[in-house]
Design a protein around this motif. Structure first.
Motif, PDB file in Angstrom:
ATOM      1  N   MET A 154       8.779  10.506   4.728  1.00  0.00           N
ATOM      2  CA  MET A 154       8.819   9.056   4.992  1.00  0.00           C
ATOM      3  C   MET A 154       7.524   8.401   4.534  1.00  0.00           C
ATOM      4  O   MET A 154       7.520   7.505   3.698  1.00  0.00           O
ATOM      5  CB  MET A 154       9.048   8.850   6.500  1.00  0.00           C
ATOM      6  CG  MET A 154       8.935   7.418   6.964  1.00  0.00           C
ATOM      7  SD  MET A 154      10.284   6.357   6.371  1.00  0.00           S
ATOM      8  CE  MET A 154       9.931   4.848   7.224  1.00  0.00           C
ATOM      9  N   ASN A 155       6.396   8.940   5.048  1.00  0.00           N
ATOM     10  CA  ASN A 155       5.125   8.320   4.707  1.00  0.00           C
ATOM     11  C   ASN A 155       4.795   8.432   3.227  1.00  0.00           C
ATOM     12  O   ASN A 155       4.269   7.496   2.627  1.00  0.00           O
ATOM     13  CB  ASN A 155       3.999   8.941   5.529  1.00  0.00           C
ATOM     14  CG  ASN A 155       4.112   8.510   6.973  1.00  0.00           C
ATOM     15  OD1 ASN A 155       4.685   7.458   7.239  1.00  0.00           O
ATOM     16  ND2 ASN A 155       3.612   9.327   7.881  1.00  0.00           N
ATOM     17  N   ILE A 185       6.647   5.831   1.340  1.00  0.00           N
ATOM     18  CA  ILE A 185       6.051   4.489   1.438  1.00  0.00           C
ATOM     19  C   ILE A 185       4.854   4.375   0.528  1.00  0.00           C
ATOM     20  O   ILE A 185       4.720   3.432  -0.246  1.00  0.00           O
ATOM     21  CB  ILE A 185       5.614   4.214   2.887  1.00  0.00           C
ATOM     22  CG1 ILE A 185       6.850   4.116   3.771  1.00  0.00           C
ATOM     23  CG2 ILE A 185       4.816   2.930   2.973  1.00  0.00           C
ATOM     24  CD1 ILE A 185       6.565   4.475   5.191  1.00  0.00           C
ATOM     25  N   LEU A 186       4.019   5.409   0.596  1.00  0.00           N
ATOM     26  CA  LEU A 186       2.822   5.392  -0.235  1.00  0.00           C
ATOM     27  C   LEU A 186       3.192   5.244  -1.698  1.00  0.00           C
ATOM     28  O   LEU A 186       2.627   4.432  -2.424  1.00  0.00           O
ATOM     29  CB  LEU A 186       2.031   6.680  -0.032  1.00  0.00           C
ATOM     30  CG  LEU A 186       0.747   6.513   0.751  1.00  0.00           C
ATOM     31  CD1 LEU A 186      -0.002   7.829   0.809  1.00  0.00           C
ATOM     32  CD2 LEU A 186      -0.133   5.434   0.115  1.00  0.00           C
ATOM     33  N   ALA A 196       5.872   3.997  -2.909  1.00  0.00           N
ATOM     34  CA  ALA A 196       6.426   2.668  -3.165  1.00  0.00           C
ATOM     35  C   ALA A 196       5.299   1.665  -3.376  1.00  0.00           C
ATOM     36  O   ALA A 196       5.306   0.878  -4.317  1.00  0.00           O
ATOM     37  CB  ALA A 196       7.312   2.237  -2.007  1.00  0.00           C
ATOM     38  N   VAL A 197       4.306   1.723  -2.484  1.00  0.00           N
ATOM     39  CA  VAL A 197       3.182   0.782  -2.593  1.00  0.00           C
ATOM     40  C   VAL A 197       2.444   1.003  -3.904  1.00  0.00           C
ATOM     41  O   VAL A 197       2.175   0.071  -4.661  1.00  0.00           O
ATOM     42  CB  VAL A 197       2.218   0.931  -1.402  1.00  0.00           C
ATOM     43  CG1 VAL A 197       0.974   0.087  -1.613  1.00  0.00           C
ATOM     44  CG2 VAL A 197       2.906   0.536  -0.112  1.00  0.00           C
ATOM     45  N   ALA A 251       4.523  -0.214  -6.819  1.00  0.00           N
ATOM     46  CA  ALA A 251       4.470  -1.675  -6.934  1.00  0.00           C
ATOM     47  C   ALA A 251       3.139  -2.083  -7.540  1.00  0.00           C
ATOM     48  O   ALA A 251       3.064  -2.962  -8.405  1.00  0.00           O
ATOM     49  CB  ALA A 251       4.655  -2.312  -5.561  1.00  0.00           C
ATOM     50  N   ALA A 252       2.077  -1.408  -7.090  1.00  0.00           N
ATOM     51  CA  ALA A 252       0.748  -1.723  -7.587  1.00  0.00           C
ATOM     52  C   ALA A 252       0.665  -1.502  -9.095  1.00  0.00           C
ATOM     53  O   ALA A 252       0.213  -2.363  -9.844  1.00  0.00           O
ATOM     54  CB  ALA A 252      -0.290  -0.865  -6.876  1.00  0.00           C
ATOM     55  N   ALA A 280       2.679  -4.064 -10.988  1.00  0.00           N
ATOM     56  CA  ALA A 280       2.029  -5.366 -11.035  1.00  0.00           C
ATOM     57  C   ALA A 280       0.839  -5.352 -11.991  1.00  0.00           C
ATOM     58  O   ALA A 280       0.603  -6.294 -12.726  1.00  0.00           O
ATOM     59  CB  ALA A 280       1.587  -5.776  -9.642  1.00  0.00           C
ATOM     60  N   THR A 281       0.091  -4.241 -12.003  1.00  0.00           N
ATOM     61  CA  THR A 281      -1.037  -4.148 -12.919  1.00  0.00           C
ATOM     62  C   THR A 281      -0.507  -4.185 -14.345  1.00  0.00           C
ATOM     63  O   THR A 281      -1.076  -4.834 -15.218  1.00  0.00           O
ATOM     64  CB  THR A 281      -1.825  -2.844 -12.698  1.00  0.00           C
ATOM     65  OG1 THR A 281      -1.852  -2.595 -11.310  1.00  0.00           O
ATOM     66  CG2 THR A 281      -3.221  -2.940 -13.239  1.00  0.00           C
ATOM     67  N   CYS A 301       2.198  -5.671 -15.352  1.00  0.00           N
ATOM     68  CA  CYS A 301       2.540  -7.063 -15.625  1.00  0.00           C
ATOM     69  C   CYS A 301       1.302  -7.839 -16.012  1.00  0.00           C
ATOM     70  O   CYS A 301       1.299  -8.612 -16.966  1.00  0.00           O
ATOM     71  CB  CYS A 301       3.131  -7.735 -14.388  1.00  0.00           C
ATOM     72  SG  CYS A 301       4.756  -7.150 -13.983  1.00  0.00           S
ATOM     73  N   SER A 302       0.212  -7.606 -15.246  1.00  0.00           N
ATOM     74  CA  SER A 302      -0.962  -8.433 -15.488  1.00  0.00           C
ATOM     75  C   SER A 302      -1.542  -8.119 -16.861  1.00  0.00           C
ATOM     76  O   SER A 302      -2.081  -8.985 -17.517  1.00  0.00           O
ATOM     77  CB  SER A 302      -1.996  -8.228 -14.385  1.00  0.00           C
ATOM     78  OG  SER A 302      -2.653  -7.015 -14.570  1.00  0.00           O
ATOM     79  N   GLN A 346       0.464  -9.894 -19.365  1.00  0.00           N
ATOM     80  CA  GLN A 346       0.264 -11.339 -19.263  1.00  0.00           C
ATOM     81  C   GLN A 346      -1.177 -11.735 -19.522  1.00  0.00           C
ATOM     82  O   GLN A 346      -1.564 -12.858 -19.243  1.00  0.00           O
ATOM     83  CB  GLN A 346       0.648 -11.819 -17.863  1.00  0.00           C
ATOM     84  CG  GLN A 346       2.131 -11.718 -17.564  1.00  0.00           C
ATOM     85  CD  GLN A 346       2.921 -12.759 -18.298  1.00  0.00           C
ATOM     86  OE1 GLN A 346       2.358 -13.719 -18.779  1.00  0.00           O
ATOM     87  NE2 GLN A 346       4.220 -12.568 -18.409  1.00  0.00           N
ATOM     88  N   PHE A 365       1.284 -12.715  -7.665  1.00  0.00           N
ATOM     89  CA  PHE A 365       1.346 -11.367  -7.118  1.00  0.00           C
ATOM     90  C   PHE A 365      -0.068 -10.890  -6.842  1.00  0.00           C
ATOM     91  O   PHE A 365      -1.025 -11.349  -7.467  1.00  0.00           O
ATOM     92  CB  PHE A 365       2.114 -10.403  -8.026  1.00  0.00           C
ATOM     93  CG  PHE A 365       1.463 -10.186  -9.351  1.00  0.00           C
ATOM     94  CD1 PHE A 365       1.802 -10.969 -10.426  1.00  0.00           C
ATOM     95  CD2 PHE A 365       0.496  -9.201  -9.503  1.00  0.00           C
ATOM     96  CE1 PHE A 365       1.201 -10.786 -11.660  1.00  0.00           C
ATOM     97  CE2 PHE A 365      -0.113  -9.007 -10.734  1.00  0.00           C
ATOM     98  CZ  PHE A 365       0.241  -9.807 -11.816  1.00  0.00           C
ATOM     99  N   PHE A 373      -2.745  -7.897  -4.436  1.00  0.00           N
ATOM    100  CA  PHE A 373      -2.979  -6.751  -3.563  1.00  0.00           C
ATOM    101  C   PHE A 373      -3.881  -7.207  -2.438  1.00  0.00           C
ATOM    102  O   PHE A 373      -4.736  -8.067  -2.635  1.00  0.00           O
ATOM    103  CB  PHE A 373      -3.655  -5.608  -4.323  1.00  0.00           C
ATOM    104  CG  PHE A 373      -2.886  -5.229  -5.530  1.00  0.00           C
ATOM    105  CD1 PHE A 373      -1.699  -4.536  -5.412  1.00  0.00           C
ATOM    106  CD2 PHE A 373      -3.321  -5.615  -6.781  1.00  0.00           C
ATOM    107  CE1 PHE A 373      -0.963  -4.220  -6.526  1.00  0.00           C
ATOM    108  CE2 PHE A 373      -2.580  -5.306  -7.909  1.00  0.00           C
ATOM    109  CZ  PHE A 373      -1.396  -4.606  -7.785  1.00  0.00           C
ATOM    110  N   ALA A 429       0.923  -4.562  -1.467  1.00  0.00           N
ATOM    111  CA  ALA A 429       1.150  -5.473  -2.576  1.00  0.00           C
ATOM    112  C   ALA A 429       2.083  -6.577  -2.117  1.00  0.00           C
ATOM    113  O   ALA A 429       2.927  -6.359  -1.243  1.00  0.00           O
ATOM    114  CB  ALA A 429       1.776  -4.718  -3.735  1.00  0.00           C
ATOM    115  N   LEU A 452       4.772  -5.454   0.958  1.00  0.00           N
ATOM    116  CA  LEU A 452       4.871  -4.112   1.524  1.00  0.00           C
ATOM    117  C   LEU A 452       3.462  -3.558   1.657  1.00  0.00           C
ATOM    118  O   LEU A 452       2.715  -3.508   0.683  1.00  0.00           O
ATOM    119  CB  LEU A 452       5.699  -3.208   0.606  1.00  0.00           C
ATOM    120  CG  LEU A 452       5.795  -1.744   1.030  1.00  0.00           C
ATOM    121  CD1 LEU A 452       6.516  -1.623   2.373  1.00  0.00           C
ATOM    122  CD2 LEU A 452       6.524  -0.930  -0.032  1.00  0.00           C
ATOM    123  N   THR A 459       0.479   7.138   7.288  1.00  0.00           N
ATOM    124  CA  THR A 459       0.531   5.763   6.792  1.00  0.00           C
ATOM    125  C   THR A 459       1.796   5.121   7.336  1.00  0.00           C
ATOM    126  O   THR A 459       2.873   5.705   7.272  1.00  0.00           O
ATOM    127  CB  THR A 459       0.560   5.764   5.251  1.00  0.00           C
ATOM    128  OG1 THR A 459      -0.591   6.478   4.808  1.00  0.00           O
ATOM    129  CG2 THR A 459       0.520   4.357   4.707  1.00  0.00           C
TER     130      THR A 459
END
Lengths: 217, 467
Positions: free
Chosen positions: A1-2, A5-6, A8-9, A12-13, A16-17, A19-20, A23, B198, B200, B252, B264, B289
């Protein structure tokens, strides 16, 4: 589970990086004290938060800037910067924004808003609008109110230092008419022309002309 | 009161400041607090800040050069306007770096509440208050130093260090500690077609990163010392800040088209290298976590804006030290709603938060739940005068013997901590960064029973300032 989550975070990070990086040609700078940032970037990154992207704000606290006359916009930004325009909302919100803008940034901001397409406000009471239109085009002879159109143009689009009023929020128009009528906060530069106009305009007449202007395209 | 007297009082304060270190001064002021002391401090503050221009008040106001009410609805800090939320979501980076990236906040309170030892016996103590009720003696409750603001074009921070005058075990000996900290990196892609923020975020209090003030951190009703939040034993972790400055988290988030917000984050114990972000006492340990999820839908129209949101937080909390075999799972679900009307001279705000916490005990056996509902409506005129009305209703089950709750044998309802009531409030902001308010909290339920509940009614007068 943990772990899930880690990841997933972290995922996402990374996303997003990514994407940046893609862009990176789109500047995301909100520094109001960096003369290298263009007016265009400031308009999108800073001004849009209140005046709306493209200058079509939603809340009438914030005047619409889309399609505004560049010469007028330049004058106002300089007046906020020099504190010569000192109406309450002006100093509360705009003095800080304008304090370090360069003349070049101000010109670029004015060009940016000139190029944006104004969206007319919601329809208003037809009776009010008709009365307002009459005042706008012909003035009020009895009390010596001149035709607004003589300075702001037949359709309220303005020219040079005469501001565009068409599609402006009616609440903002009313507020400014009251500033011109009751205070000296905008009695500077071309603002001195508006005080005698506003002085003779009654409250009802102001509401009518504001209703007309805000619903104009 | 004329300016001359204000200045005289200000000079008295200045003299005091020059001979003592600031914290010492606060401490002494706190111990010797009298109405005179409080009023001198207040007047000094008012006269100092009144003589500064709008661009010289707290940290972010200095950075943006704007008035507090640009970001705080009707000037009621800490409630945010849409612009204030955008400012936070874009990482506190709008504006210009200041040469003085700090601000001070102080709160003085005078609370009048019963003092006997049993809440359901006439003349018993307030149940909801933070700290010790001070029975009408004006007291310096807490002070904070804020630091940070814009660091780079994409990174910004708000770090709070607080001095809590009630924190010591003996009641009146205060201490300084690391309080809410929120560090962000944010990008905003915006043009006529797209609008996407977006970023962090790293922080030390689940919910402190939120921009709608529904969690405990920066929540409404947060005038430090308010009674209206209900008993702390009964607050879900998310609302009670039970893990505030105990856990550290990172995550994020994104905000798309000013419509959809999603975040999340994961939280873990703030020990080891993170201990500078936590209290240096009474560490609570959580296992691994733990996920925090926040979703919100927002809409702006005309003079109004509204939000409906959902928050989920699931934390495994060690009953004892790390590695102890008993781990209780606290699972929070919260639904919240917010509405604002913003147009000079009126500001109306309405907020509601309905939270549910389920507790699954590591030792097995029955589970427990805590339910809280809070609502508040406020009206502020010209960012100077205002009134608000809050309602709170908290209840719990006490199935498991390990749920200590508020055992009150007298009332025959062991383990019931529920409280319900209303808090009307009036407030006045003479200048934009000083708020003086009077709250009256009326309890209709205390410890799960209506018995003698009104004996707990509390009056609180406060002065809250930041400069």
């Amino acid at each position: 589970m943990n772990k899930a989550i880690l990841s997933a975070v972290l995922g996402a990070a990374l996303l997003a990086t990514g994407c940046s990086n893609l862009q990176s040609n789109t500047a995301s700078i909100r520094d109001l004290n960096d003369p290298s940032v263009s007016g265009h970037v400031l308009a999108e990154q800073v001004c849009s938060m209140c005046h709306g992207v493209g200058g079509n704000s939603i809340n009438p606290t914030f005047p619409r800037l889309a399609g505004q006359q560049p010469a007028y916009l330049v004058e106002q930004l300089k007046a906020f910067r020099s504190h010569s325009r000192s109406d309450v909302a002006g100093y509360q919100y705009m003095w800080g924004i304008a304090r370090s803008l360069t003349d070049k940034q101000i010109d670029e901001l004015a060009q940016y808003y000139k190029g944006q397409i104004p969206v007319p406000g919601p329809a208003r009471n037809a009776g009010l609008v008709a009365q307002g239109k009459a005042i706008f085009l012909n003035g009020v002879e009895a009390t010596g109110v001149p035709a607004c159109a003589s300075c702001h143009g037949p359709q309220g689009y303005g020219h040079d230092g005469f501001p565009r009023l068409a599609s402006q929020h009616d609440n903002y128009i009313l507020k400014q008419l009251s500033v011109f009528k009751h205070t000296n906060d905008r009695y500077t530069g071309m603002g001195t022309m508006m005080s005698p106009v506003a002085y003779n305009l009654s409250g009802d007449q102001a509401r009518e002309v504001a209703a007309y202007l805000s619903s104009q395209p | 009161m004329n300016i001359l007297n204000w200045n005289k009082n200000f000079n008295r304060l200045r003299e005091a400041v020059s001979t003592q270190a600031p914290v010492e001064l606060w401490r002494t002021a706190a111990q010797k607090a009298t109405w005179q002391g409080v009023s001198i401090a207040l007047l000094a503050t008012v006269s100092t800040v009144a003589s500064m221009d709008a661009a010289a008040v707290p940290l972010f106001a200095r950075q943006t050069g704007q008035n507090c009410q640009a970001c705080h609805a009707g000037g009621q800090f800490p409630e945010l306007t849409p612009y204030g939320r955008m400012f936070k979501l874009t990482g506190y980076t709008l504006g210009q770096r200041t040469s003085m990236p700090v601000a001070l906040m102080a709160v003085f309170t005078s609370t009048s509440a019963p003092t006997n030892s049993s809440p359901n016996v006439p003349g018993s103590p307030q149940v909801g208050g933070v700290g010790t009720p001070n029975n009408g003696t004006p007291t310096f409750a807490t002070a904070s130093l804020f630091a940070g603001g814009k660091l780079t074009d994409s990174i910004g921070m708000l770090a709070q260090y607080s001095f809590d005058n009630y924190a010591g075990d003996t009641g009146q000996s205060g201490r300084m500690f690391s309080d809410n900290t929120d560090i962000r990196y944010a990008k905003h892609i915006i043009n006529n077609q797209t609008d996407l923020i977006f970023g962090f975020d790293a922080n030390n209090n689940p919910g402190v990163e939120d921009v709608w003030n529904s969690s405990g951190a920066w929540g409404y009703n947060v005038v430090p010392g308010s009674a209206g939040a209900g008993p702390s034993a009964l607050q879900p972790l998310l609302l009670s800040q039970g893990l505030g400055q105990q856990a550290v988290g990172a995550g994020a988030y994104m905000y798309w088209n000013k419509t959809l917000y999603a975040e999340l984050s994961g939280y873990r114990t703030g020990d080891g290298v993170f201990s500078f972000l936590t209290h240096n006492y009474g560490q609570t340990y959580i296992q691994g976590t733990n996920p925090y999820v926040r979703l919100a839908l927002t809409h702006d129209w005309g003079t109004s804006n509204a939000m409906v949101g959902y928050t989920y937080f699931d934390a495994n909390v060690y009953e004892g030290a790390v590695g102890s075999s008993l781990v209780d799972e606290h699972r929070d679900n919260m639904v919240d709603f917010q509405y604002q009307y913003l147009l000079d001279p009126s500001v109306v705000t309405v907020e509601m938060a309905d939270a549910n916490e389920q507790i699954f005990y590591g030792g097995g056996g029955a589970t427990d739940t805590i339910n809280t509902f809070r609502a508040k409506a406020s009206y502020t005129y010209q960012a100077h005068y205002g009134a608000s009305l809050s309602y709170f209703n908290a209840s719990n089950t006490a199935n498991n013997t390990s749920f200590q709750g508020c055992a009150d044998g007298t009332a025959g309802n062991v383990g019931q901590c529920g409280a319900e009531g209303w808090t009307p409030e009036v407030y006045f902001m003479p200048v934009q960064n000083v708020r003086i308010g009077l709250q009256y909290t009326m309890f209709s339920t205390v410890n799960g029973t209506t018995l003698n509940a009104s004996q707990n009614n509390t009056t609180m007068l406060y002065a809250w300032t930041a400069f």
